[in-house]
Scaffold this active site. Structure first.
Site, PDB file in Angstrom:
ATOM      1  N   ARG A  37       0.854  -1.195   0.000  1.00 44.64           N
ATOM      2  CA  ARG A  37       0.000   0.000   0.000  1.00 44.64           C
ATOM      3  C   ARG A  37       0.885   1.239   0.000  1.00 44.64           C
ATOM      4  O   ARG A  37       1.741   1.398   0.864  1.00 44.64           O
ATOM      5  CB  ARG A  37      -0.883  -0.021   1.248  1.00 44.64           C
ATOM      6  CG  ARG A  37      -1.866   1.125   1.362  1.00 44.64           C
ATOM      7  CD  ARG A  37      -2.760   0.884   2.588  1.00 44.64           C
ATOM      8  NE  ARG A  37      -3.722   1.954   2.765  1.00 44.64           N
ATOM      9  CZ  ARG A  37      -3.521   3.018   3.527  1.00 44.64           C
ATOM     10  NH1 ARG A  37      -2.383   3.162   4.178  1.00 44.64           N
ATOM     11  NH2 ARG A  37      -4.448   3.955   3.641  1.00 44.64           N
ATOM     12  N   SER A 106     -12.652  -2.813  -1.262  1.00 40.36           N
ATOM     13  CA  SER A 106     -13.002  -2.294   0.060  1.00 40.36           C
ATOM     14  C   SER A 106     -14.486  -1.948   0.096  1.00 40.36           C
ATOM     15  O   SER A 106     -15.017  -1.346  -0.840  1.00 40.36           O
ATOM     16  CB  SER A 106     -12.190  -1.034   0.375  1.00 40.36           C
ATOM     17  OG  SER A 106     -10.833  -1.355   0.566  1.00 40.36           O
ATOM     18  N   LYS A 135      -6.947   5.280   9.246  1.00 45.39           N
ATOM     19  CA  LYS A 135      -8.061   5.638   8.358  1.00 45.39           C
ATOM     20  C   LYS A 135      -8.940   6.657   9.088  1.00 45.39           C
ATOM     21  O   LYS A 135      -9.653   6.318  10.022  1.00 45.39           O
ATOM     22  CB  LYS A 135      -8.891   4.402   8.015  1.00 45.39           C
ATOM     23  CG  LYS A 135      -8.184   3.391   7.152  1.00 45.39           C
ATOM     24  CD  LYS A 135      -8.172   3.779   5.689  1.00 45.39           C
ATOM     25  CE  LYS A 135      -9.380   3.273   4.966  1.00 45.39           C
ATOM     26  NZ  LYS A 135      -9.341   3.603   3.538  1.00 45.39           N
TER      27      LYS A 135
END
Length: 204
Positions: A37, A106, A135
């Site tokens: 990521r 997601s 997040k």
């Protein structure tokens, strides 16, 4: 074998050589899938880091997933891509990737969960189970009851992500979820191998 069981998401703040060591150690400890990521937008750097992780995974049989970027996945011949809701549409990503690569998506709301049933994806990342500092733009926290509800309605394997650590992992695993995705519980550990081994044991 279930590739999603212990799903490592890499920390984009770690230097590449550290990242490579963390991945190698984590896989030796029992990680079953690695997602690279990167949120910095430097595609060349993304490719270099993905190649470094691919080198660390060579010969292990552990799949390499690229977050968001189908072009990077194709460039490094990764095993798949994980898409967010604002990334390339799943149908187009599937067309570019072909039928054999893994495609994850997601899901942050019940509506997205419902819509995912008609999409050509292999698994869902249910986000976020608990509050998490990585997040901050979340639509909701599913919690354990929300996770159980999602498992009961989805025909896809589900990977739980968000705020999962050694303190709550047993409860999450107890829902029957197919896998858990972790970042800091492994990447920030003093010994990623021991951390991964311990986390895998908790999931039995």
């Amino acid at each position: 074998m279930n590739p999603y069981r212990l799903y490592l998401v890499t920390d984009d703040r770690q230097p590449t050589d550290t990242l490579q060591k963390v991945v190698a150690e984590a896989v030796a400890g029992g990680v079953t899938l690695v997602q690279v990521r990167e949120k910095h937008g430097d595609v060349r750097a993304f490719i270099e880091r993905a190649e470094a992780v691919k080198d660390a995974l060579r010969g292990t049989g552990v799949p390499l997933i690229i977050n968001d970027r189908v072009d990077v996945a194709l460039a490094v011949d990764a095993d798949g891509v994980h898409l967010g809701q604002t990334d390339l549409p799943a149908a187009l990503a599937r067309r570019l990737l072909g039928p054999d690569r893994l495609l994850g998506l997601s899901v942050e709301t019940e509506q997205q969960l419902f819509e995912s049933e008609s999409l050509p994806v292999d698994y869902l990342g249910l986000s976020a189970i608990f509050a998490t500092p990585t997040k901050t733009d979340l639509k909701k926290h599913w919690g354990l009851n929300g996770l159980k509800r999602a498992l009961s309605v989805s025909s896809r394997p589900i990977v739980a992500i968000g705020g999962i650590n050694a303190d709550n992992l047993r409860q999450v695993a107890g829902t029957g979820v197919h896998g858990v995705a972790l970042v800091s519980a492994i990447c920030a550990a003093s010994c990623p191998r021991s951390a991964a081994r311990s986390l895998r044991r908790m999931m039995k």
